[in-house]
Design an enzyme around this catalytic site. Structure first.
Site, PDB file in Angstrom:
ATOM      1  N   SER A  86      36.909  18.333   1.879  1.00 10.51           N
ATOM      2  CA  SER A  86      36.525  17.368   1.132  1.00 10.51           C
ATOM      3  C   SER A  86      37.837  16.947  -0.144  1.00 10.51           C
ATOM      4  CB  SER A  86      35.261  17.623   0.333  1.00 10.51           C
ATOM      5  OG  SER A  86      35.002  16.671  -0.648  1.00 10.51           O
ATOM      6  N   MET A 102      26.841  16.433   4.339  1.00 10.68           N
ATOM      7  CA  MET A 102      27.670  16.115   3.267  1.00 10.68           C
ATOM      8  C   MET A 102      27.059  15.329   2.298  1.00 10.68           C
ATOM      9  SD  MET A 102      30.294  14.249   6.250  1.00 10.68           S
ATOM     10  CE  MET A 102      28.618  13.749   7.265  1.00 10.68           C
ATOM     11  N   ASP A 158      32.661  12.524  -1.762  1.00  8.91           N
ATOM     12  CA  ASP A 158      32.268  12.324  -0.488  1.00  8.91           C
ATOM     13  C   ASP A 158      33.259  13.122   0.643  1.00  8.91           C
ATOM     14  OD1 ASP A 158      30.634  10.729   0.227  1.00  8.91           O
ATOM     15  OD2 ASP A 158      31.446   8.845  -0.366  1.00  8.91           O
ATOM     16  N   THR A 159      33.572  13.747   1.658  1.00  2.00           N
ATOM     17  CA  THR A 159      33.534  15.052   2.280  1.00  2.00           C
ATOM     18  C   THR A 159      33.281  14.575   3.808  1.00  2.00           C
ATOM     19  OG1 THR A 159      32.815  16.164   0.332  1.00  2.00           O
ATOM     20  CG2 THR A 159      32.455  17.243   2.658  1.00  2.00           C
ATOM     21  N   VAL A 160      33.957  15.480   4.775  1.00  2.00           N
ATOM     22  CA  VAL A 160      33.458  15.644   6.119  1.00  2.00           C
ATOM     23  C   VAL A 160      32.993  16.760   6.503  1.00  2.00           C
ATOM     24  CG1 VAL A 160      35.081  13.590   6.680  1.00  2.00           C
ATOM     25  CG2 VAL A 160      35.695  15.943   7.147  1.00  2.00           C
TER      26      VAL A 160
END
Length: 531
Positions: free
Chosen positions: A369, A432, A350-352
């Site tokens: 991330s 993402m 999961d990451t921005v």
């Protein structure tokens, strides 16, 4: 143009500056930084630091970072690789001799030296206008004073409760009162606020040297890790030359390997052999995208690695010869079997995401991330640094190009993208979603350039993702209902995705009209806003 009688969101439009992130507080932070004299680089790093506080499962200083920067809107793009390296003592032989045949997520061996902080500090020093302290100030305040938990953050948080309960410090910080925070709960991380303040004051050395680095080393070694102080003090991001391909008259720029941006370019090269027409989520078009993805990801898993340590056939991977060959294999009547693609002359062995454009039209595409939600689930006891699990991107087979090794960087899923034309930046964009990201880049660009959708409409479309080493295709509910049976009839194994697939942000620079148009994914808590 969206249907205003249906739920949805409109494109953001502006004549000045714009930011698009997956959390509203981060978007507002980016705009405030630019109003205070900062540029797009300052704004992107500030927003990213904020998201490490308010979206703690997705990103943070214990993770990695990549960015593309188009200064004043030219296509002379700067790329920075802020991905961390394995410890010097990490070799495939060591893990074999220790009886370790897999890199478990909740173990010190999944933790490479985090690269984000060095990348942030370097970007601000080289290309920002504000001090690092000013850029990190909003995140420091939120960590110390607290913030309200938003719906998607709460959703992701609750799904990781079992992982968060395995480490004492992680449990204390992220399971207050023994459970994940609910929507609207106030959450604080004062220890993180203190570390951010030190980084703002002293720069990268506050993280990679001294007592904070010593604590990370002691903590990881206590769990059996191979990390040393030298591994941390020697951490350094690097400027690299972007790779690119042409698609529908535009240049698409990505960071080079060890990231998987090259795979996004491969998928686009395959799609260039098919006309974009009809329904953008019709059965035939989705079939083509699925197969292009499966073929390109097969190449990824065989050859993608840290090019400082392994030779990669990059020219071959981006060649039209390969794209034409792969495109010719796609049969709209039947799903392809899992296939390994072998380049000529290569031994078998999961990451921005944050998109910002400022008034000078400097465009920044930045991604940061922890990999899986809440990364490894390991948190340092005093400083409260949640560590990522990027080491799981390595292989343990000693003859594989992506085998773990001393100071090697693993195959990386996070990739910033940038679209350009006629020597000018047109759109910083990103998607993402872990391994989905390469397909996500190609899917988004195809919907905009092949089918003429505006950014928000393209981002809103339902998604799917094939597991390339099988015939399984995971699908969001709308696609499962509309084309699931048809795909099954063509030989695919269709499954509902366990949750929303990915998330995207993008900003289109319309120089002819002097405006910016931005989109942000409704699957997240963010938005695109302009000044």
């Amino acid at each position: 143009m969206r249907n205003f009688e249906s739920p949805g969101r409109s494109l953001a439009a502006s004549t000045g500056a714009m930011a698009a992130t997956s959390h509203a507080v981060a978007t507002v932070t980016a705009l405030q930084i630019m109003e205070r004299g900062g540029n797009a680089v300052d704004a992107a790093v500030a927003a990213c630091a904020v998201q490490g506080v308010v979206e703690p499962g997705s990103t943070g200083i214990g993770g990695d970072c990549f960015a593309l920067v188009a200064r004043e809107g030219t296509d002379d793009v700067i790329a920075i690789n802020g991905s961390g390296r394995a410890p010097r003592a990490a070799t495939a032989a060591w893990y074999r001799d220790a009886g370790i045949d897999g890199l478990d997520r909740h173990s010190p061996h999944a933790v490479t030296v985090p690269g984000a902080v060095d990348a942030w500090a370097r970007l601000i020093a080289d290309h920002g206008r504000l001090s690092l302290a000013d850029v990190l100030a909003p995140a420091i305040r939120l960590a110390r004073d607290g913030y309200a938990v938003t719906p998607r953050v709460a959703y992701d948080w609750a799904a990781q409760a079992a992982l968060l309960g395995q480490d004492a410090t992680t449990r204390a910080i992220f399971l207050p009162d023994g459970k994940p925070p609910a929507v609207g709960d106030r959450h604080r991380q004062p220890a993180l606020g203190e570390i951010l303040a030190r980084i703002g004051r002293d720069g990268r050395s506050a993280f990679y040297e001294g007592e904070v680095a010593a604590e990370m080393v002691d903590y990881l070694q206590g769990l059996g890790g191979l990390h040393t102080g030298e591994d941390f003090s020697g951490a350094e991001s690097s400027y690299v030359t972007p790779i690119r391909t042409s698609f529908r008259g535009y240049d698409v720029l990505e960071s080079p390997p060890n990231g998987q941006g090259i795979i996004a370019l491969m998928i686009l090269n395959i799609l260039s052999h098919f006309k974009g027409q009809g329904d953008p989520v019709g059965i035939d078009r989705l079939h083509v995208e699925i197969e292009a993805t499966r073929l390109a990801y097969g190449v990824r898993d065989a050859y993608l690695a840290d090019t400082d340590h392994a030779a990669m056939p990059i020219d071959w991977m981006l060649s039209d010869t390969l794209a034409a060959d792969l495109a010719s294999r796609i049969d709209l009547r039947h799903a392809l079997p899992p296939t390994r693609i072998t380049p000529p002359g290569v031994e078998h062995t999961d990451t921005v995401y944050i998109s910002v454009v400022d008034r000078d039209r400097t465009a920044v595409s930045l991604i940061n991330s922890l990999f899986n939600p809440f990364g490894s689930g390991l948190t340092t006891p005093r400083s409260g640094i949640l560590l990522h699990n990027r080491g799981q991107g390595f292989r343990l087979e000693p003859d594989h190009p992506n085998a773990i090794g001393p100071r090697k960087r693993p195959l990386h899923t996070i990739i910033p993208g940038l679209l350009a034309r006629d020597g000018r930046a047109v759109m910083p964009f990103g998607v993402m979603g872990g391994h989905y990201q390469a397909m996500g880049h190609a899917h988004l660009l195809s919907k905009v350039l092949d089918f003429g959708l505006d950014l928000q409409s393209a981002i809103d479309l339902p998604r799917l993702f094939p597991l390339h080493d099988s015939r399984i295709v995971e699908m969001e509910e709308p696609l499962y209902r509309s084309v699931g049976l048809d795909l099954r009839a063509r030989g695919f194994e269709v499954e509902r995705a366990s949750g929303p697939i990915g998330g995207a942000q993008a900003i289109w620079i319309d120089r002819a009209r002097g405006t910016l148009l931005g989109g942000s994914d409704p699957r997240k808590d963010g938005c695109a806003l302009g000044l």
